[in-house]
Write an enzyme that holds these catalytic residues in place. Structure first.
Site, PDB file in Angstrom:
ATOM      1  N   TYR A 101      -3.970   2.647 -12.213  1.00  0.00           N
ATOM      2  CA  TYR A 101      -4.144   2.367 -10.792  1.00  0.00           C
ATOM      3  C   TYR A 101      -2.851   2.796 -10.104  1.00  0.00           C
ATOM      4  O   TYR A 101      -2.057   3.549 -10.669  1.00  0.00           O
ATOM      5  CB  TYR A 101      -4.466   0.862 -10.681  1.00  0.00           C
ATOM      6  CG  TYR A 101      -4.937   0.395  -9.337  1.00  0.00           C
ATOM      7  CD1 TYR A 101      -6.053   0.957  -8.734  1.00  0.00           C
ATOM      8  CD2 TYR A 101      -4.279  -0.627  -8.670  1.00  0.00           C
ATOM      9  CE1 TYR A 101      -6.492   0.516  -7.490  1.00  0.00           C
ATOM     10  CE2 TYR A 101      -4.717  -1.082  -7.432  1.00  0.00           C
ATOM     11  CZ  TYR A 101      -5.824  -0.491  -6.851  1.00  0.00           C
ATOM     12  OH  TYR A 101      -6.248  -0.934  -5.628  1.00  0.00           O
ATOM     13  N   ARG A 154      -8.407  10.723   2.137  1.00  0.00           N
ATOM     14  CA  ARG A 154      -7.172   9.932   2.345  1.00  0.00           C
ATOM     15  C   ARG A 154      -6.882   9.182   1.054  1.00  0.00           C
ATOM     16  O   ARG A 154      -7.200   8.017   0.916  1.00  0.00           O
ATOM     17  CB  ARG A 154      -7.366   8.985   3.534  1.00  0.00           C
ATOM     18  CG  ARG A 154      -6.110   8.400   4.092  1.00  0.00           C
ATOM     19  CD  ARG A 154      -5.486   7.324   3.211  1.00  0.00           C
ATOM     20  NE  ARG A 154      -6.054   6.005   3.349  1.00  0.00           N
ATOM     21  CZ  ARG A 154      -6.209   5.139   2.325  1.00  0.00           C
ATOM     22  NH1 ARG A 154      -5.872   5.467   1.076  1.00  0.00           N
ATOM     23  NH2 ARG A 154      -6.739   3.960   2.535  1.00  0.00           N
ATOM     24  N   LYS A 172     -10.601   2.618  -9.601  1.00  0.00           N
ATOM     25  CA  LYS A 172     -11.104   1.367  -9.011  1.00  0.00           C
ATOM     26  C   LYS A 172     -12.150   0.745  -9.939  1.00  0.00           C
ATOM     27  O   LYS A 172     -12.182  -0.476 -10.118  1.00  0.00           O
ATOM     28  CB  LYS A 172     -11.715   1.634  -7.635  1.00  0.00           C
ATOM     29  CG  LYS A 172     -10.703   2.015  -6.573  1.00  0.00           C
ATOM     30  CD  LYS A 172     -10.120   0.794  -5.856  1.00  0.00           C
ATOM     31  CE  LYS A 172      -8.991   1.177  -4.913  1.00  0.00           C
ATOM     32  NZ  LYS A 172      -8.365   0.045  -4.252  1.00  0.00           N
ATOM     33  N   GLU A 243     -14.247   4.095  -0.505  1.00  0.00           N
ATOM     34  CA  GLU A 243     -12.823   4.061  -0.842  1.00  0.00           C
ATOM     35  C   GLU A 243     -12.120   5.325  -0.381  1.00  0.00           C
ATOM     36  O   GLU A 243     -12.600   6.441  -0.634  1.00  0.00           O
ATOM     37  CB  GLU A 243     -12.686   3.927  -2.368  1.00  0.00           C
ATOM     38  CG  GLU A 243     -11.312   3.584  -2.856  1.00  0.00           C
ATOM     39  CD  GLU A 243     -10.865   2.170  -2.454  1.00  0.00           C
ATOM     40  OE1 GLU A 243     -11.612   1.206  -2.671  1.00  0.00           O
ATOM     41  OE2 GLU A 243      -9.735   2.058  -1.931  1.00  0.00           O
ATOM     42  N   ASP A 244     -11.009   5.142   0.275  1.00  0.00           N
ATOM     43  CA  ASP A 244     -10.104   6.244   0.625  1.00  0.00           C
ATOM     44  C   ASP A 244     -10.775   7.350   1.436  1.00  0.00           C
ATOM     45  O   ASP A 244     -10.582   8.549   1.180  1.00  0.00           O
ATOM     46  CB  ASP A 244      -9.396   6.777  -0.632  1.00  0.00           C
ATOM     47  CG  ASP A 244      -8.335   5.783  -1.122  1.00  0.00           C
ATOM     48  OD1 ASP A 244      -8.319   4.629  -0.632  1.00  0.00           O
ATOM     49  OD2 ASP A 244      -7.523   6.149  -1.987  1.00  0.00           O
ATOM     50  N   ASP A 266     -13.312  -0.892   1.143  1.00  0.00           N
ATOM     51  CA  ASP A 266     -12.223  -1.629   0.511  1.00  0.00           C
ATOM     52  C   ASP A 266     -10.919  -1.518   1.300  1.00  0.00           C
ATOM     53  O   ASP A 266     -10.164  -2.485   1.414  1.00  0.00           O
ATOM     54  CB  ASP A 266     -12.046  -1.049  -0.890  1.00  0.00           C
ATOM     55  CG  ASP A 266     -10.996  -1.753  -1.695  1.00  0.00           C
ATOM     56  OD1 ASP A 266     -10.912  -2.985  -1.595  1.00  0.00           O
ATOM     57  OD2 ASP A 266     -10.276  -1.067  -2.440  1.00  0.00           O
ATOM     58  N   ASP A 267     -10.645  -0.348   1.850  1.00  0.00           N
ATOM     59  CA  ASP A 267      -9.375  -0.151   2.567  1.00  0.00           C
ATOM     60  C   ASP A 267      -9.325  -0.970   3.853  1.00  0.00           C
ATOM     61  O   ASP A 267      -8.268  -1.457   4.246  1.00  0.00           O
ATOM     62  CB  ASP A 267      -9.174   1.337   2.873  1.00  0.00           C
ATOM     63  CG  ASP A 267      -9.161   2.147   1.604  1.00  0.00           C
ATOM     64  OD1 ASP A 267      -8.258   1.936   0.780  1.00  0.00           O
ATOM     65  OD2 ASP A 267     -10.094   2.944   1.392  1.00  0.00           O
ATOM     66  N   ASN A 414       0.787   2.810  -0.397  1.00  0.00           N
ATOM     67  CA  ASN A 414       0.768   3.295  -1.775  1.00  0.00           C
ATOM     68  C   ASN A 414       0.801   4.822  -1.778  1.00  0.00           C
ATOM     69  O   ASN A 414       0.412   5.440  -0.796  1.00  0.00           O
ATOM     70  CB  ASN A 414      -0.519   2.828  -2.468  1.00  0.00           C
ATOM     71  CG  ASN A 414      -0.638   1.323  -2.477  1.00  0.00           C
ATOM     72  OD1 ASN A 414       0.306   0.641  -2.796  1.00  0.00           O
ATOM     73  ND2 ASN A 414      -1.795   0.813  -2.089  1.00  0.00           N
TER      74      ASN A 414
HETATM   75  N1  LIG Z   1      -1.900  -2.394  -0.388  1.00  0.00           N
HETATM   76  C1  LIG Z   1      -3.173  -2.110  -0.280  1.00  0.00           C
HETATM   77  O1  LIG Z   1      -4.043  -2.771  -0.854  1.00  0.00           O
HETATM   78  C2  LIG Z   1      -3.610  -0.952   0.557  1.00  0.00           C
HETATM   79  C3  LIG Z   1      -2.717  -0.046   1.049  1.00  0.00           C
HETATM   80  N2  LIG Z   1      -3.157   0.980   1.830  1.00  0.00           N
HETATM   81  C4  LIG Z   1      -2.185   1.993   2.241  1.00  0.00           C
HETATM   82  O2  LIG Z   1      -2.094   2.038   3.639  1.00  0.00           O
HETATM   83  C5  LIG Z   1      -1.782   3.361   4.029  1.00  0.00           C
HETATM   84  C6  LIG Z   1      -2.667   3.738   5.202  1.00  0.00           C
HETATM   85  O3  LIG Z   1      -4.019   3.699   4.850  1.00  0.00           O
HETATM   86  P1  LIG Z   1      -5.139   3.784   5.994  1.00  0.00           P
HETATM   87  O4  LIG Z   1      -4.946   2.726   6.990  1.00  0.00           O
HETATM   88  O5  LIG Z   1      -6.445   3.893   5.338  1.00  0.00           O
HETATM   89  O6  LIG Z   1      -4.779   5.200   6.663  1.00  0.00           O
HETATM   90  P2  LIG Z   1      -4.968   5.626   8.166  1.00  0.00           P
HETATM   91  O7  LIG Z   1      -4.727   7.083   8.217  1.00  0.00           O
HETATM   92  O8  LIG Z   1      -6.223   5.091   8.723  1.00  0.00           O
HETATM   93  O9  LIG Z   1      -3.770   4.866   8.912  1.00  0.00           O
HETATM   94  C7  LIG Z   1      -2.434   5.264   8.829  1.00  0.00           C
HETATM   95  C8  LIG Z   1      -1.764   4.796  10.098  1.00  0.00           C
HETATM   96  O10 LIG Z   1      -0.383   5.070  10.013  1.00  0.00           O
HETATM   97  C9  LIG Z   1       0.010   5.706  11.223  1.00  0.00           C
HETATM   98  N3  LIG Z   1       1.185   6.518  11.026  1.00  0.00           N
HETATM   99  C10 LIG Z   1       1.314   7.672  10.337  1.00  0.00           C
HETATM  100  N4  LIG Z   1       2.569   8.127  10.438  1.00  0.00           N
HETATM  101  C11 LIG Z   1       3.242   7.254  11.222  1.00  0.00           C
HETATM  102  C12 LIG Z   1       4.558   7.194  11.699  1.00  0.00           C
HETATM  103  N5  LIG Z   1       5.466   8.126  11.393  1.00  0.00           N
HETATM  104  N6  LIG Z   1       4.890   6.157  12.490  1.00  0.00           N
HETATM  105  C13 LIG Z   1       3.998   5.207  12.823  1.00  0.00           C
HETATM  106  N7  LIG Z   1       2.728   5.209  12.383  1.00  0.00           N
HETATM  107  C14 LIG Z   1       2.365   6.229  11.601  1.00  0.00           C
HETATM  108  C15 LIG Z   1      -1.188   6.544  11.605  1.00  0.00           C
HETATM  109  O11 LIG Z   1      -1.126   6.978  12.948  1.00  0.00           O
HETATM  110  P3  LIG Z   1      -2.016   8.208  13.448  1.00  0.00           P
HETATM  111  O12 LIG Z   1      -3.444   7.790  13.294  1.00  0.00           O
HETATM  112  O13 LIG Z   1      -1.572   8.364  14.855  1.00  0.00           O
HETATM  113  O14 LIG Z   1      -1.670   9.355  12.558  1.00  0.00           O
HETATM  114  C16 LIG Z   1      -2.280   5.516  11.348  1.00  0.00           C
HETATM  115  O15 LIG Z   1      -2.367   4.622  12.414  1.00  0.00           O
HETATM  116  C17 LIG Z   1      -1.910   4.240   2.795  1.00  0.00           C
HETATM  117  O16 LIG Z   1      -0.635   4.563   2.307  1.00  0.00           O
HETATM  118  C18 LIG Z   1      -2.622   3.359   1.794  1.00  0.00           C
HETATM  119  O17 LIG Z   1      -2.204   3.613   0.469  1.00  0.00           O
HETATM  120  C19 LIG Z   1      -4.462   1.133   2.184  1.00  0.00           C
HETATM  121  C20 LIG Z   1      -5.396   0.275   1.697  1.00  0.00           C
HETATM  122  C21 LIG Z   1      -5.033  -0.798   0.796  1.00  0.00           C
HETATM  123  C1  LIG Z   2      -4.951   0.246  -2.639  1.00  0.00           C
HETATM  124  C2  LIG Z   2      -5.756   1.153  -1.866  1.00  0.00           C
HETATM  125  O1  LIG Z   2      -6.964   0.999  -1.782  1.00  0.00           O
HETATM  126  C3  LIG Z   2      -5.134   2.252  -1.181  1.00  0.00           C
HETATM  127  O2  LIG Z   2      -3.911   2.360  -1.170  1.00  0.00           O
HETATM  128  O3  LIG Z   2      -5.877   3.062  -0.623  1.00  0.00           O
HETATM  129 MG   LIG Z   3      -7.974   2.686  -1.106  1.00  0.00          MG
END
Ligand SMILES: NC(=O)C1=CN([C@@H]2O[C@H](COP(=O)(O)OP(=O)(O)OC[C@H]3O[C@@H](n4cnc5c(N)ncnc54)[C@H](OP(=O)(O)O)[C@@H]3O)[C@@H](O)[C@H]2O)C=CC1
Ligand SMILES: CC(=O)C(=O)O
Ligand SMILES: [Mg+2]
Length: 562
Positions: A101, A154, A172, A243-244, A266-267, A414
């Site tokens: 993972y 993503r 997963k 997912e993703d 999941d995200d 991540n």
């Molecule tokens: N710990 C956990 O369980 C999980 C962690 N994550 C992590 O969260 C991260 C994002 O996932 P997700 O939400 O699906 O992705 P998205 O692309 O939906 O969201 C990313 C966000 O970050 C913003 N962003 C990017 N660059 C910058 C910057 N330089 N300054 C400020 N904001 C910025 C984006 O803005 P814009 O849209 O304007 O580009 C967007 O709002 C990933 O790294 C993922 O691994 C996700 C799910 C679970």
């Molecule tokens: C953990 C997870 O689902 C992610 O980083 O996308």
């Molecule tokens: Mg994910």
């Protein structure tokens, strides 16, 4: 992943048994089984126990140093013998998790094509859209209960990986089995290959995906509809986990399908539940309400806004007005602080601030950096879902510590390399005051001469239990309340420890117990939400039925064997 069939694929039933990772026992086939399956000669003569095989497998993983090498050996093992693979995972869950993972699965995806060898799961492509029902119809998929699907756009914080993203559904689902006790024969990873806009992947001679730019718009939606319709038509009941998917599709597809079948993203939802569960545990230990915090979400995308929405619903449950709860948030995307006169996506709009909110700030919203937002908002909780490595800098974290005794810092992105901060730095910068939880695993931190493990706020704490609960209840759909039930259960489980970076959720060793407890809460919630399609006489029966369905790695006597 697949169901063994009665069909004799190679013309040699014994060889088929060896080639199927769900039935292969390798050297553990007994002499009687070797007789019955005509295996003599196909295996070395020494008959081993599962325990002896496990020792050999552990040594084989230990002898390579790099995580990616360990990952590849583990994946080979999984494709060879699933019982042995899951025995190894059960033997050392905290050690295995970072390999199968996050973080290593991220590298596994980047390198997926270069190392591609064995078939696992399904690749469904746009040019072959008409074949989806026929592909799913194969009898080997009759018993599938859980599907994890991605379109690879993503992958963690690593962007568009196209078909290479298949590593994520595989990873997963490995956790679904290792933690949630779902029989691996009942799991199916699916990669929807809709092309990739990652030119490096597309133009790489080793790339195994469809070498085409991403298909978007109506054709993409028609493909997704065809896939979801085919899934609905194929199984009476199946859990479909998205997912993703990239931001443009994640919440949109969730809203499109959430009332049509048993599905979740999941995200968006799993991440919200782990974050909310952990923050509820923190609040409980401090005798506070969630509504007493001020939140900055750095990365206002699918995960970040999903977290925000669940926290708002929990604050409303605490008695707060919804608008007041939204006003507890400052959310930032790559264009800066979300403002109500900005060009926002619909899901971001409730988090937008007004010019009036910023009237006492020394700068405009456009000029406000993360540091400015943290300072002016007097943030007490900082959540990172931006994928932007190192964005929680020393000055940002120190600014938090100036107005709260216990800054809560959650760099959730991540894999590890994309984390907004390293926990040791956060502790050092705050004189040990900060509570820290990260998305990927980090080494223990040291403070005041003591070593502390760091909580891993990852949806791995949530989705195996939600999935198990949803299938045990044969939930017609997955309600928001089921995720809230999962978060509340998580917050209840562990006695907290506020020393050092804090300890508010159970350690990774206990992920299976966590999944079981969450599954019970989720199934119970499915019943009270009226979406369960089975009856449980009482709570005791519900718990028993969940426990009974949890698969453990063990060898079944082979057909014709002992
Ligand atoms: N710990 C956990 O369980 C999980 C962690 N994550 C992590 O969260 C991260 C994002 O996932 P997700 O939400 O699906 O992705 P998205 O692309 O939906 O969201 C990313 C966000 O970050 C913003 N962003 C990017 N660059 C910058 C910057 N330089 N300054 C400020 N904001 C910025 C984006 O803005 P814009 O849209 O304007 O580009 C967007 O709002 C990933 O790294 C993922 O691994 C996700 C799910 C679970
Ligand atoms: C953990 C997870 O689902 C992610 O980083 O996308
Ligand atoms: Mg994910």
């Amino acid at each position: 992943m697949t169901k063994p069939t009665d069909t004799n694929r190679s013309g040699h039933a014994g060889l088929d048994t060896l080639l199927d990772p769900l039935t292969n026992k390798g050297t553990a086939f007994s002499e009687e089984e070797r007789d019955a399956l005509d295996l003599w000669g196909l295996l070395p003569p020494h008959v081993e126990t599962l325990d002896a095989q496990l020792e050999r497998a552990k040594a084989m993983i230990a002898e390579v140093d790099k995580p990616i090498e360990k990952y590849l050996r583990l994946r080979d093992l999984q494709d060879d013998n699933e019982v042995l693979f899951y025995s190894l995972a059960a033997d050392d869950l905290p050690g295995t998790l970072p390999l199968i993972y996050t973080p290593t699965v991220g590298e596994g995806c980047v390198e997926f094509s270069r190392h591609y060898q064995h078939p696992r799961g399904l690749f469904l492509t746009i040019p072959e859209q008409d074949k989806i029902p026929e592909i799913l119809a194969h009898p080997r998929f009759d018993d599938i209960e859980v599907i994890v699907v991605s379109d690879g756009e993503r992958i963690l914080g690593l962007g568009d990986q196209g078909a290479n993203g298949m590593g994520i559904p595989i990873g997963k689902l490995s956790l679904y089995t290792a933690c949630g006790g779902i029989d691996p024969a009942k799991t199916l990873p699916i990669l929807l290959d809709t092309g990739t806009d990652n030119k490096d992947r597309r133009e790489n001679p080793t790339y195994v995906g469809w070498r085409h730019e991403r298909v978007r718009g109506d054709d993409y939606d028609a493909f997704l509809d065809a896939f979801v319709d085919a899934v609905k038509g194929r199984w009476d009941h199946v859990l479909l986990q998205f997912e993703d998917f990239a931001q443009a599709n994640a919440l949109r597809l969730l809203n499109r399908y959430r009332d049509k079948l048993c599905t979740f993203n999941d995200d968006v939802q799993g991440t919200a539940a782990i974050t909310a569960g952990l923050l509820m545990a923190v609040a409980k230990s401090a005798g506070q309400k969630l509504g007493e915090q001020t939140f900055v979400i750095f990365g206002a995308g699918s995960a970040g806004c999903g977290i925000g929405r669940m926290l708002v619903s929990l604050m409303v449950d605490e008695g707060m007005d919804e608008a007041e709860a939204y006003a507890k948030f400052y959310a930032i995307d790559s264009s800066g602080l979300l403002m109500d006169d900005g060009d926002l996506k619909d899901f971001q709009k409730p988090f937008a601030r007004s010019a009036d909110d910023l009237k006492d700030w020394d700068m405009s919203a456009e000029e406000a950096s993360l540091l400015d937002v943290v300072k002016n908002a007097e943030a007490t909780v900082l959540i990172g879902t931006s994928g932007q490595s190192g964005s929680f800098t020393e000055d940002v974290i120190k600014a938090m510590a100036q107005h709260t005794d216990r800054p809560i810092v959650m760099p959730l992105s991540n894999p590890t390399a994309n984390s907004e901060a390293a926990p040791q730095d956060v502790l050092d910068w705050t004189d040990g005051k900060a509570l820290v939880a990260t998305g990927s695993p980090f080494d223990p931190v040291c403070w005041d001469g003591k070593e502390y493990t760091v909580d891993q706020a990852n949806n791995a704490y949530i989705f195996p239990g939600v999935g198990l609960g949803a299938i045990a209840a044969r939930a017609a759909k997955v309600t928001d309340a089921m995720f809230v039930a999962a978060a509340r259960k998580l917050a209840e489980i562990e006695d907290t420890n506020t020393d050092g970076p804090g300890h508010f959720i159970p350690p990774r060793e206990k992920l299976r117990e966590v999944a079981q407890a969450i599954a019970e809460a989720v199934a119970r919630q499915a019943v009270s939400d009226g979406v369960a399609q089975v009856d449980f006489a009482d709570d005791g029966e519900l718990s028993k039925r969940i426990e009974e369905r949890m698969w453990k790695p063990h060898y079944e006597p082979s057909q014709g064997g002992e």
